[in-house]
Design a protein around this motif. Structure first.
Motif, PDB file in Angstrom:
ATOM      1  N   UNK A 162       0.836  -1.202   0.000  1.00 17.78           N
ATOM      2  CA  UNK A 162       0.000   0.000   0.000  1.00 17.78           C
ATOM      3  C   UNK A 162       0.871   1.251   0.000  1.00 17.78           C
ATOM      4  N   UNK A 163       1.895   1.234   0.806  1.00 14.63           N
ATOM      5  CA  UNK A 163       2.798   2.383   0.872  1.00 14.63           C
ATOM      6  C   UNK A 163       3.489   2.615  -0.467  1.00 14.63           C
ATOM      7  N   UNK A 164       3.990   1.521  -1.088  1.00 15.80           N
ATOM      8  CA  UNK A 164       4.665   1.624  -2.387  1.00 15.80           C
ATOM      9  C   UNK A 164       3.731   2.167  -3.462  1.00 15.80           C
ATOM     10  N   UNK A 165       2.466   1.795  -3.407  1.00 18.61           N
ATOM     11  CA  UNK A 165       1.491   2.211  -4.421  1.00 18.61           C
ATOM     12  C   UNK A 165       0.785   3.521  -4.069  1.00 18.61           C
ATOM     13  N   UNK A 166       1.145   4.115  -2.922  1.00 14.48           N
ATOM     14  CA  UNK A 166       0.532   5.380  -2.524  1.00 14.48           C
ATOM     15  C   UNK A 166      -0.903   5.235  -2.062  1.00 14.48           C
ATOM     16  N   UNK A 167      -1.234   4.072  -1.522  1.00 12.81           N
ATOM     17  CA  UNK A 167      -2.588   3.814  -1.037  1.00 12.81           C
ATOM     18  C   UNK A 167      -2.657   4.038   0.472  1.00 12.81           C
ATOM     19  N   UNK A 168      -3.740   4.591   0.939  1.00 11.26           N
ATOM     20  CA  UNK A 168      -3.957   4.791   2.364  1.00 11.26           C
ATOM     21  C   UNK A 168      -4.824   3.650   2.890  1.00 11.26           C
ATOM     22  N   UNK A 169      -4.343   2.960   3.911  1.00 10.60           N
ATOM     23  CA  UNK A 169      -5.100   1.858   4.500  1.00 10.60           C
ATOM     24  C   UNK A 169      -6.123   2.452   5.461  1.00 10.60           C
ATOM     25  N   UNK A 170      -7.385   2.219   5.177  1.00 10.85           N
ATOM     26  CA  UNK A 170      -8.484   2.753   5.987  1.00 10.85           C
ATOM     27  C   UNK A 170      -8.811   1.808   7.133  1.00 10.85           C
ATOM     28  N   UNK A 171      -8.807   0.508   6.839  1.00 11.45           N
ATOM     29  CA  UNK A 171      -9.223  -0.504   7.808  1.00 11.45           C
ATOM     30  C   UNK A 171      -8.576  -1.833   7.418  1.00 11.45           C
TER      31      UNK A 171
ATOM     32  N   UNK B 220      -4.647  -8.095  -5.752  1.00 15.96           N
ATOM     33  CA  UNK B 220      -3.772  -9.070  -5.124  1.00 15.96           C
ATOM     34  C   UNK B 220      -2.362  -8.498  -5.008  1.00 15.96           C
ATOM     35  N   UNK B 221      -1.803  -8.566  -3.823  1.00 10.92           N
ATOM     36  CA  UNK B 221      -0.447  -8.062  -3.592  1.00 10.92           C
ATOM     37  C   UNK B 221       0.590  -8.960  -4.269  1.00 10.92           C
ATOM     38  N   UNK B 222       0.414 -10.262  -4.203  1.00 16.85           N
ATOM     39  CA  UNK B 222       1.403 -11.220  -4.713  1.00 16.85           C
ATOM     40  C   UNK B 222       1.213 -11.618  -6.175  1.00 16.85           C
TER      41      UNK B 222
ATOM     42  N   UNK C  54     -10.457   0.240  -2.954  1.00 19.16           N
ATOM     43  CA  UNK C  54      -9.690  -0.974  -3.222  1.00 19.16           C
ATOM     44  C   UNK C  54      -9.685  -1.868  -1.993  1.00 19.16           C
ATOM     45  N   UNK C  55      -9.789  -3.177  -2.237  1.00 17.45           N
ATOM     46  CA  UNK C  55      -9.569  -4.169  -1.191  1.00 17.45           C
ATOM     47  C   UNK C  55      -8.277  -4.878  -1.564  1.00 17.45           C
ATOM     48  N   UNK C  56      -7.283  -4.785  -0.693  1.00 20.72           N
ATOM     49  CA  UNK C  56      -6.005  -5.474  -0.922  1.00 20.72           C
ATOM     50  C   UNK C  56      -6.039  -6.832  -0.248  1.00 20.72           C
ATOM     51  N   UNK C  57      -5.651  -7.853  -0.998  1.00 18.74           N
ATOM     52  CA  UNK C  57      -5.521  -9.203  -0.448  1.00 18.74           C
ATOM     53  C   UNK C  57      -4.115  -9.694  -0.747  1.00 18.74           C
ATOM     54  N   UNK C  58      -3.599 -10.544   0.114  1.00 22.74           N
ATOM     55  CA  UNK C  58      -2.262 -11.089  -0.110  1.00 22.74           C
ATOM     56  C   UNK C  58      -2.244 -11.860  -1.428  1.00 22.74           C
ATOM     57  N   UNK C  59      -3.196 -12.776  -1.575  1.00 18.76           N
ATOM     58  CA  UNK C  59      -3.412 -13.521  -2.807  1.00 18.76           C
ATOM     59  C   UNK C  59      -4.923 -13.668  -2.971  1.00 18.76           C
TER      60      UNK C  59
END
Length: 137
Positions: free
Chosen positions: A4-13, A76-78, A44-49
Motif C-alpha cells: 500500500x505504501x509503495x502504491x501510494x494507497x492509504x489503509x483505511x481498515x 492481489x499483492x502477490x 480498493x480491497x487489498x488481499x495477499x493472494x
C-alpha cells in the motif's frame, strides 16, 4: 502495508478472520468488509493472494460483483494481474486453481484419515472410551 505504501494507497481498515477458511463466506470480518464497501469509504480491497478473498468460485464472483457496485476493486499483492481481457482470464484461472487445491486437499486428508482407521491407527484427538493409543506404532 508495504505494498500500500509503495502504491501510494492509504489503509483505511484491516479485516482479518484468523483461523477461518476462505472456502466459505462464514467470516465475520470479511462480511463486515463487504458491508462497509457500501459506505464508499474505500476504492480498493487489498488481499495477499486471491485465495485469501475466496476459495470458492461462486463466492468470489458474488462478492466481487457486490463490491463492483460500490466501485471497489480487489487487488492481489502477490499476483500481478493485468487490466483487460488477459487479466480476466488469469484471475479466473487463479480462482479455479484455488478452489481445486482446497477440494483436492480435503479429499487427500479424508483418504489419509480413512487409511489410518483401516490400519487401526489413531487420527488424533481424544481416544474413544475404552481405547488407548500405543505410542510405539
Amino acid at each position: 502495508m508495504e505494498y500500500a505504501k509503495r502504491k501510494g494507497l492509504t489503509v483505511i481498515e484491516t479485516y482479518v478472520d484468523r483461523a477461518r477458511s476462505a472456502t466459505s463466506d462464514n467470516r465475520p470480518d470479511f462480511l463486515r468488509m463487504v458491508h462497509d464497501s457500501t459506505r464508499k469509504q474505500f476504492e480498493v480491497v487489498l488481499v495477499w493472494k486471491l485465495d485469501r478473498f475466496a476459495r470458492n468460485w461462486y463466492d468470489s464472483a458474488k462478492y466481487k460483483a457486490f463490491l463492483q457496485k460500490s466501485n471497489v476493486k480487489v487487488l492481489s499483492v502477490r499476483e500481478n494481474i493485468p487490466e483487460g481481457s488477459d487479466g480476466i482470464l488469469l484471475e479466473a484461472i487463479l480462482e479455479a486453481m484455488a478452489e481445486h487445491f482446497s477440494v483436492d486437499l480435503a479429499q487427500k486428508v479424508t483418504r489419509g484419515m480413512k487409511e489410518n482407521v483401516l490400519k487401526c491407527r489413531h487420527n488424533g484427538g481424544i481416544p474413544a472410551l475404552g481405547y488407548t493409543v500405543d505410542k510405539d506404532l
